[in-house]
Scaffold this motif. Structure first.
Motif, PDB file in Angstrom:
ATOM      1  N   ARG A  58       0.831  -1.206   0.000  1.00 53.02           N
ATOM      2  CA  ARG A  58       0.000   0.000   0.000  1.00 53.02           C
ATOM      3  C   ARG A  58       0.861   1.250   0.000  1.00 53.02           C
ATOM      4  O   ARG A  58       0.657   2.179  -0.802  1.00 53.02           O
ATOM      5  CB  ARG A  58      -0.917   0.027   1.217  1.00 53.02           C
ATOM      6  N   TYR A  59       1.879   1.257   0.886  1.00 53.29           N
ATOM      7  CA  TYR A  59       2.702   2.458   0.986  1.00 53.29           C
ATOM      8  C   TYR A  59       3.507   2.676  -0.292  1.00 53.29           C
ATOM      9  O   TYR A  59       3.630   3.809  -0.771  1.00 53.29           O
ATOM     10  CB  TYR A  59       3.651   2.357   2.183  1.00 53.29           C
ATOM     11  N   GLU A  60       4.050   1.587  -0.845  1.00 52.95           N
ATOM     12  CA  GLU A  60       4.825   1.745  -2.082  1.00 52.95           C
ATOM     13  C   GLU A  60       3.940   2.238  -3.223  1.00 52.95           C
ATOM     14  O   GLU A  60       4.351   3.069  -4.039  1.00 52.95           O
ATOM     15  CB  GLU A  60       5.505   0.429  -2.447  1.00 52.95           C
ATOM     16  N   ALA A  61       2.700   1.702  -3.274  1.00 51.99           N
ATOM     17  CA  ALA A  61       1.747   2.172  -4.282  1.00 51.99           C
ATOM     18  C   ALA A  61       1.379   3.632  -4.019  1.00 51.99           C
ATOM     19  O   ALA A  61       1.246   4.435  -4.954  1.00 51.99           O
ATOM     20  CB  ALA A  61       0.493   1.308  -4.272  1.00 51.99           C
ATOM     21  N   LYS A  62       1.232   3.978  -2.761  1.00 56.22           N
ATOM     22  CA  LYS A  62       0.912   5.353  -2.390  1.00 56.22           C
ATOM     23  C   LYS A  62       2.022   6.304  -2.829  1.00 56.22           C
ATOM     24  O   LYS A  62       1.769   7.361  -3.411  1.00 56.22           O
ATOM     25  CB  LYS A  62       0.708   5.443  -0.880  1.00 56.22           C
TER      26      LYS A  62
ATOM     27  N   LYS B  49      -5.081   5.941  -1.997  1.00 55.53           N
ATOM     28  CA  LYS B  49      -4.033   5.103  -1.424  1.00 55.53           C
ATOM     29  C   LYS B  49      -3.494   5.674  -0.121  1.00 55.53           C
ATOM     30  O   LYS B  49      -2.462   5.226   0.382  1.00 55.53           O
ATOM     31  CB  LYS B  49      -2.901   4.933  -2.437  1.00 55.53           C
ATOM     32  N   GLY B  50      -4.165   6.730   0.399  1.00 58.64           N
ATOM     33  CA  GLY B  50      -3.804   7.242   1.716  1.00 58.64           C
ATOM     34  C   GLY B  50      -3.066   8.558   1.719  1.00 58.64           C
ATOM     35  O   GLY B  50      -2.690   9.052   2.780  1.00 58.64           O
ATOM     36  N   ALA B  51      -2.808   9.144   0.566  1.00 61.06           N
ATOM     37  CA  ALA B  51      -2.089  10.415   0.511  1.00 61.06           C
ATOM     38  C   ALA B  51      -2.956  11.535   1.084  1.00 61.06           C
ATOM     39  O   ALA B  51      -4.182  11.494   1.025  1.00 61.06           O
ATOM     40  CB  ALA B  51      -1.689  10.739  -0.921  1.00 61.06           C
ATOM     41  N   THR B  52      -2.298  12.546   1.644  1.00 59.40           N
ATOM     42  CA  THR B  52      -2.983  13.731   2.143  1.00 59.40           C
ATOM     43  C   THR B  52      -2.533  14.929   1.323  1.00 59.40           C
ATOM     44  O   THR B  52      -1.567  14.864   0.554  1.00 59.40           O
ATOM     45  CB  THR B  52      -2.661  13.969   3.630  1.00 59.40           C
ATOM     46  N   VAL B  53      -3.217  16.053   1.512  1.00 63.08           N
ATOM     47  CA  VAL B  53      -2.909  17.261   0.742  1.00 63.08           C
ATOM     48  C   VAL B  53      -1.451  17.659   0.893  1.00 63.08           C
ATOM     49  O   VAL B  53      -0.788  18.068  -0.070  1.00 63.08           O
ATOM     50  CB  VAL B  53      -3.833  18.418   1.172  1.00 63.08           C
ATOM     51  N   SER B  54      -0.915  17.514   2.097  1.00 58.48           N
ATOM     52  CA  SER B  54       0.471  17.932   2.342  1.00 58.48           C
ATOM     53  C   SER B  54       1.471  17.119   1.530  1.00 58.48           C
ATOM     54  O   SER B  54       2.600  17.564   1.300  1.00 58.48           O
ATOM     55  CB  SER B  54       0.793  17.810   3.833  1.00 58.48           C
ATOM     56  N   ASP B  55       1.057  15.918   1.070  1.00 57.22           N
ATOM     57  CA  ASP B  55       1.969  15.081   0.286  1.00 57.22           C
ATOM     58  C   ASP B  55       2.214  15.638  -1.116  1.00 57.22           C
ATOM     59  O   ASP B  55       3.187  15.253  -1.778  1.00 57.22           O
ATOM     60  CB  ASP B  55       1.410  13.649   0.159  1.00 57.22           C
ATOM     61  N   PHE B  56       1.332  16.515  -1.602  1.00 56.04           N
ATOM     62  CA  PHE B  56       1.402  16.940  -2.993  1.00 56.04           C
ATOM     63  C   PHE B  56       2.241  18.198  -3.218  1.00 56.04           C
ATOM     64  O   PHE B  56       2.406  18.642  -4.354  1.00 56.04           O
ATOM     65  CB  PHE B  56      -0.009  17.169  -3.550  1.00 56.04           C
ATOM     66  N   GLY B  57       2.739  18.799  -2.157  1.00 59.04           N
ATOM     67  CA  GLY B  57       3.635  19.932  -2.305  1.00 59.04           C
ATOM     68  C   GLY B  57       2.923  21.228  -2.671  1.00 59.04           C
ATOM     69  O   GLY B  57       1.695  21.333  -2.667  1.00 59.04           O
ATOM     70  N   SER B  58       3.750  22.217  -3.037  1.00 63.92           N
ATOM     71  CA  SER B  58       3.244  23.576  -3.261  1.00 63.92           C
ATOM     72  C   SER B  58       2.385  23.707  -4.515  1.00 63.92           C
ATOM     73  O   SER B  58       1.643  24.677  -4.663  1.00 63.92           O
ATOM     74  CB  SER B  58       4.421  24.553  -3.353  1.00 63.92           C
TER      75      SER B  58
END
Length: 690
Positions: A392-396, A444-453
């Protein structure tokens, strides 16, 4: 008299017949050429020659394609036409070359079946038609070619993240990143990006420079030790401080113990290393104790000595099924990333993989010795769950990477940055790709902060698309309104100049609005009453064409009123110039105007014929009179008797008859002058006889 007439009239008849034959051939040829087709162009519109009506549908005429009378722009079948000719360019988001949908490179853009394409073409990678610079499946491209260089902090060689020595600097790179730690590469020790210099310990071995040390070396801190293949075998005590050297030696050996945890020995090679480490540490500790050292002086690693002995002892009894099951249950119990979203960082992932691999290896080893699933206890389920969480994490992470890449490609985030239908299409494709990638990453569990500026660009581009869509809708609405205002699209609905002006105003407004909407992305399907636009244009052209004919007829009547007022009863040679001028003017008129003046043409032809008849009669009279006078001028008046004089008088009367028919005043006067001289001679001859 008869012989004079025949002799001099014959040449004139021959000339007249020859001219008639030549003229007839030219006229006949022109008529044949005009009948070669059913169509003709009238004021830029294709019409039927016979009916003057606009040719409906799509037809080809003189190598050009027309639709409803106008030069066609659009696609017919799979062929693109512009102003009736096969064309090259983009039409409805497809690229055509000489009318055909194109695959290949045009102006640096890669097209496949007319669409900007993504893929490799002739060794170059294209993204949406453009030679790509960036990463694709971890391959670095520059202008579509696998490239060398640094991209986003990673060094690539032939498109692949580089591991090895930089060809120019000699620095060590690992997976494209400059090495920053101690690392063995191709048998040499690197300290960061350069070969190690000086004495340093790495993985329990001493190195002098880039190679494993041998002999006597001075280690950091000034202590002199003896090493064999990097392993310390002794210490040279020289001078003050030798006690601490012994203590340091013991501390170093304890630090070098690597097999103090349960089940870390899993092979005979490990056992040999574990025994060597243990023996070296035990000897060093014993030497230090003999010099007076106490347990507390050996530091935080002293406990490892006993622990490594226990592991050695455990391994030597390893062959039983029970031992293997115990090791497996131990490793299963250590699994700590079994819950969803429990892996939150790369560090977590590394630990989770190590735990999983250890547990999986232990379980497989126990099964090889006959263990069953039930033997592994209540923690056995953790193995599958930790693998699921790792996947899951690797896919995320992969999904986050894709999402951030797509977000970085958004280029229509500024207000009013979309200016055309082409911009809108590109912006929508970019937005959809980024939105899909973000949603997939979130799933897959990502949050807004994961996507950067760049995450904020998604909303910004969505707003810009919506803004332009509203502009397009407004343009479509405006065009629809103006199309609905068209009132002269039926045949013969324009019958005066006022209506023509109104019709043209309506047409121009609607045509401009439709073109503006299409430029903003509208299609023909978006407009109601679109067919009325072309119909009103046809009606405008029809009225203009008929008005031009009417005006031409009027001008003709005014310019040639004198000729048209003549009749065959009152026409004369003096009218020849104005009749010919009228006929020449008629020949320059359009076929439509000529058709309106058919009666006038008939009358002019009759007048022209009558003039020719008059001229022929006058020419005959002129010739006959001239012949008679010339004959009389040759008479020998000195010897003329009464009979001759009587015959001459008769000939004079014939000459006067012909002179009376001559209309040309100059010719008539000249002949009459000559005849008067002859009449005087006759009178003189009669006087002599009397």
């Amino acid at each position: 008299m008869g012989k004079y007439n025949l002799r001099f009239i014959k040449p004139l008849l021959s000339l007249s017949l020859g001219a008639a034959i030549i003229t007839g051939a030219v006229v006949g040829g022109a008529e044949d050429a005009s009948a070669a087709t059913n169509y003709k162009i009238s004021n830029g519109i294709l019409v039927f020659k016979a009916t003057k009506k606009v040719v409906k549908g799509t037809v080809t005429y003189k190598g050009k394609v027309y639709k409803n009378g106008e030069l066609f722009t659009g696609t017919k079948g799979n062929t693109y036409y512009k102003k009736g000719k096969k064309a090259t360019g983009i039409y409805k988001e497809r690229y055509y070359l000489k009318g055909k949908i194109y695959s290949g490179i045009a102006s640096g853009i890669y097209y496949k079946n007319g669409k900007k394409a993504t893929g490799t073409y002739k060794g170059t990678y294209y993204l949406k038609g453009k030679a790509y610079t960036g990463l694709v499946v971890d391959i670095y491209y520059s202008n579509g070619k696998k490239a060398n260089g640094t991209y986003e902090g990673v060094f690539y060689l032939n498109g692949t993240a580089f591991t090895g020595l930089h060809p120019n600097t000699g620095y060590l790179y690992i997976n494209g990143a400059l090495n920053t730690v101690l690392r063995i590469f191709e048998g040499d020790l690197y300290n960061g990006a350069r070969l190690n210099e000086g004495v340093i310990q790495y993985n329990g071995l001493w190195y002098a420079g880039k190679r494993v040390a041998n002999g006597t070396i001075t280690i950091p801190g000034g202590q002199i030790i003896i090493v064999d293949n990097g392993r310390q075998t002794g210490t040279i005590n020289s001078g003050p401080g030798s006690y601490y050297a012994v203590i340091n030696e013991a501390i170093a050996k304890l630090e070098a113990l690597k097999f103090y945890e349960v089940y870390t020995i899993n092979h005979v090679t490990n056992l040999v290393d574990a025994r060597r480490q243990y023996n070296e540490a035990k000897v060093a500790v014993d030497v230090a104790v003999a010099r007076g050292a106490v347990t507390s002086e050996f530091g935080v690693n002293y406990w490892k000595l006993a622990a490594q002995w226990r592991e050695i002892d455990r391994y030597e009894g390893r062959d039983t099924k029970e031992v293997a099951i115990n090791k497996a249950t131990y490793e299963l119990a250590r699994l700590e990333y079994t819950a969803v979203n429990s892996i939150r960082s790369a560090s977590n992932l590394t630990t989770a993989k190590l735990q999983y691999d250890a547990a999986k290896t232990a379980v497989d080893a126990a099964r090889a010795k006959g263990a069953a699933t039930s033997d592994f206890g209540t923690n056995y389920w953790k193995l599958a769950d930790q693998k699921v969480e790792i996947d899951r994490y690797e896919a995320k992470e992969a999904a986050i990477t894709k999402a951030t890449n797509e977000l970085a490609r958004l280029e229509y985030t500024a207000d009013n940055s979309i200016h055309s239908a082409s911009n809108l299409t590109t912006a929508k494709l970019q937005y959809d790709a980024a939105k899909t990638a973000v949603d997939a990453a979130r799933a897959k569990g990502a949050t807004v902060s994961d996507f950067g500026s760049n995450y904020s660009n998604l909303e910004a581009q969505g707003k810009e698309i919506n803004r332009y869509e509203e502009v397009k809708k407004a343009a479509i609405k405006d065009a629809t309104t103006k199309l609905g205002a068209l009132t002269f699209f039926t045949n013969n609905s324009i019958d005066d100049a006022t209506k023509l002006e109104k019709a043209e105003t309506q047409y121009n407004a609607a045509d401009t609005a439709v073109k503006a909407a299409i430029a903003k992305g509208a299609t023909e399907a978006d407009f109601a009453n679109l067919a009325n636009l072309a119909a009103q244009k046809n009606e405008i052209n029809r009225y203009k064409a008929e008005s031009e004919v009417t005006e031409a007829v009027k001008v003709f009547h005014e310019a040639h009123a004198k000729a048209l007022a003549l009749t065959v009863e009152n026409v004369g040679i003096e009218n020849e110039a104005e009749v010919q001028a009228a006929l020449e003017a008629y020949g320059k008129l359009s076929q439509e105007a000529q058709a309106k003046l058919s009666n006038e043409k008939k009358r002019l032809d009759e007048l022209d014929k009558k003039i020719e008849e008059i001229r022929a009669t006058e020419n005959k009279a002129q010739v006959n009179a001239g012949k008679i006078i010339t004959t009389l001028e040759n008479i020998n008046w000195e010897n003329a008797d009464k009979d001759v004089l009587d015959q001459c008088s008769t000939e004079v009367k014939d000459a006067e008859f012909f002179i009376d028919k001559i209309k040309d005043v100059v010719v008539k006067k000249e002949l009459q002058k000559r005849l008067d001289i002859i009449k005087k001679r006759i009178d003189e001859g009669y006087a002599k006889i009397d």
